[in-house]
Scaffold this motif. Sequence first.
Motif, PDB file in Angstrom:
ATOM      1  N   UNK A 162      36.797  27.768 -42.902  1.00  0.00           N
ATOM      2  CA  UNK A 162      38.028  27.543 -42.139  1.00  0.00           C
ATOM      3  C   UNK A 162      38.820  28.844 -42.054  1.00  0.00           C
ATOM      4  N   UNK A 163      39.187  29.211 -40.893  1.00  0.00           N
ATOM      5  CA  UNK A 163      40.046  30.365 -40.717  1.00  0.00           C
ATOM      6  C   UNK A 163      41.495  29.977 -40.958  1.00  0.00           C
ATOM      7  N   UNK A 164      42.169  30.714 -41.808  1.00  0.00           N
ATOM      8  CA  UNK A 164      43.605  30.478 -41.975  1.00  0.00           C
ATOM      9  C   UNK A 164      44.328  31.007 -40.746  1.00  0.00           C
ATOM     10  N   UNK A 165      45.554  30.625 -40.571  1.00  0.00           N
ATOM     11  CA  UNK A 165      46.314  31.132 -39.432  1.00  0.00           C
ATOM     12  C   UNK A 165      46.509  32.640 -39.561  1.00  0.00           C
ATOM     13  N   UNK A 166      46.590  33.276 -38.467  1.00  0.00           N
ATOM     14  CA  UNK A 166      46.757  34.721 -38.447  1.00  0.00           C
ATOM     15  C   UNK A 166      48.136  35.106 -38.970  1.00  0.00           C
ATOM     16  N   UNK A 177      41.141  20.736 -40.323  1.00  0.00           N
ATOM     17  CA  UNK A 177      42.428  21.387 -40.567  1.00  0.00           C
ATOM     18  C   UNK A 177      43.450  20.773 -39.609  1.00  0.00           C
ATOM     19  N   UNK A 209      45.847  31.340 -32.817  1.00  0.00           N
ATOM     20  CA  UNK A 209      44.546  31.019 -32.217  1.00  0.00           C
ATOM     21  C   UNK A 209      44.675  29.681 -31.511  1.00  0.00           C
ATOM     22  N   UNK A 268      49.761  29.289 -34.601  1.00  0.00           N
ATOM     23  CA  UNK A 268      48.488  29.354 -35.321  1.00  0.00           C
ATOM     24  C   UNK A 268      47.842  30.721 -35.177  1.00  0.00           C
TER      25      UNK A 268
END
Lengths: 407, 407
Positions: free
Chosen positions: A1-5, B125, B261, B259
């Motif tokens: 899962x990519x965390x938010x930027x 998520x 993204x 986000x």
Amino acid sequence: MNGPVDRSTGPFGTGPRGEPGKLGCAVVLRPVRTIVSTPMPHAPQVTTNERLVALDCLGCGRSHPVGDLTAGCPDCLVRGTPANLRCRYDGDPFGQLPLRGARTLGEGGTPLFPLPAELAPDGVEVWVKNEAANPTGSHKDRFSWGAVGRAAAAGCAGVVAASSGNAAVSLAAYAALYGLECDLAVTTAVPAPIVDAVRATGARLHVFEDAEQRWDFVRDRAADPGRLAVTNYVRPAVGSSPFGVDAMRPLGWEVVDGLGRVPEHVLLPTARGDLAFGAHLGLREAARRHDRPGPRVHLVEPFPRLSAVRAGASVHDSFPGTATGAPSIGGGSTTVQAQRVLAESGGDPVVADGAAAAAERLARHGILLEGASALVLPALHRLHGSGRIAPGETAVLVATAHPFKGL
Amino acid sequence: MNGPVDRSTGPFGTGPRGEPGKLGCAVVLRPVRTIVSTPMPHAPQVTTNERLVALDCLGCGRSHPVGDLTAGCPDCLVRGTPANLRCRYDGDPFGQLPLRGARTLGEGGTPLFPLPAELAPDGVEVWVKNEAANPTGSHKDRFSWGAVGRAAAAGCAGVVAASSGNAAVSLAAYAALYGLECDLAVTTAVPAPIVDAVRATGARLHVFEDAEQRWDFVRDRAADPGRLAVTNYVRPAVGSSPFGVDAMRPLGWEVVDGLGRVPEHVLLPTARGDLAFGAHLGLREAARRHDRPGPRVHLVEPFPRLSAVRAGASVHDSFPGTATGAPSIGGGSTTVQAQRVLAESGGDPVVADGAAAAAERLARHGILLEGASALVLPALHRLHGSGRIAPGETAVLVATAHPFKGL
């Protein structure tokens, strides 16, 4: 899962409303929030910020180790002159908060918008900081983030508090967010929407005839070491959780950041000065970054308490009075922390009444607030009338809660 | 008087919570707002954005000059297949809004925070976009900014609308902000907190036994050229003011900006698709800046309307049903604009019931929402159960309103 930027290093101008001057958009400000962790499944445990190094007494100045001294400074308590503690950080407190990895319901980052000209004194620039735009509809959500988060960080099983309403809903929500038990002492005057919301969270409501009985309940219930008292229960009063008060500082940061400068005046409704002290510290911290003193923080009360102290009474006296239409700022006590706000900021206590009329006047311009919040409007005009707020100056009114909870 | 500093060229990292990774602060996002004008005494008159060049029909595609075609496309209306119009801008619509110099109550810029893991499907998520943190407690404030602002820009004396509650309070507030008259048609089911708030603004409430009678009232009252209908009054339904719908696009910008993204999925409660269409446009515009398609926008309904159309019914049919516990998304009609959202985004209609149970489940984790808002939670689990939302994907739930208005 990519965390938010992480947005903190990006250009400021990529916000949703694009370039200034080319937009037909509204005058409204919300501060930037940086992202510091990922959503719940990967969220860290909440801990107390290790840069929080001491709790300093606002009365005697003595430092205490970080802990849960729920009756304020023990030394001052013994002397019969209770005083609250404040968080001290290692280094610049700006940008520091008492917790790391805390859960959130989206508190803070509230809008700042201009008061309609028809409502403002001639020549005074007036903004509204709308704390009703918080998760449970009041500024108390900032407090609860800190107070309940600290209880979770300290491993407590539950929190205990007395409230006239807004804090009850807010603490109940944050306790539910952490799965903590929550015992709330209210009076028979508690409005039905508060009762419904608190019960929906699973918190327990304890209803008393008299406001002061609530404090005895909090004291007794918090004698259980697994339960942390997060609001005042001592007489004379000290105020509430220093972690909760400290978590209100971003309100001050946001005001200065939003305006891009330090306003001359901030007005807010006050009972025992939790919001006032937190906001004052934040304002002063933010002002320091502009090499300016903080604004004068004027504290609005429904009958003389702070005003009586200014006239010679002791801060630890009792001040009987009725907060007609403004139950959120009722109660016959004031605190050392509220006095400190006035002394340090150069602000004035302002007695204002006519909460219902003030709320209606604001509503006639589309601004829906509870009675206690609305009292900042007559207070603004009173300060202007007495020359304390002058043409060319800027004032920010802190609107603390919306009217839909029946307060 | 100094206006507020333009923050759009400053460094992003000067926000109130300072540097990432060093803070103990919460996971919460609020978008940046740039300041484009000074407070009221110096505020410009509201005008329609001159880059808004046409209103395009969502049914037949025909372009119409910018104006107040309150029954949607006149050609489609004559053909018995009513369809709403959408704003077309000269050039990239991102960052454009229908008005310049509009007044504000601090709408938009709402928080985005993670749904507690206990409530999310495994591996997904999930974030909550909390529209309850708007000036009158719902997403309708974005709409009202556009719809009422357009009425003011067009020189109307007043606005007329039908509402189940949230829109009534919101339109009343924005009309009061501009000093416009406001006539609101509601049913006898309107909750008391709505009545009290609307009356406080000075707006007029007109109470009908039946929801459809309200539409006739709006049609008749808006026959006066000084009064602009801003919600639907035609059968079959088209939806509400294109200016109001268009003003909901920033919700989509904010989600993507927050986000950093484009999420795979966005879920929101729907009646006639005003919010859905505005949010969808904004999401797609923001996604384009990431060279990505927009998210799938899934529309949650309390009984089959969109679902019936997917199964073969005409969008212009009537769909009887009861929105138990979710009056904000009741009504027996759907719209071309709602269908367009599903068709263009690849989203699904989702029938969800059990609003009270869903609201309680959320409240047990501290999230206080009205019934219609809470239905996004069972809808999320339904989409996950059917494999439409997969592990590793991100979903955003749009929470439209808080529960304190009695809806």
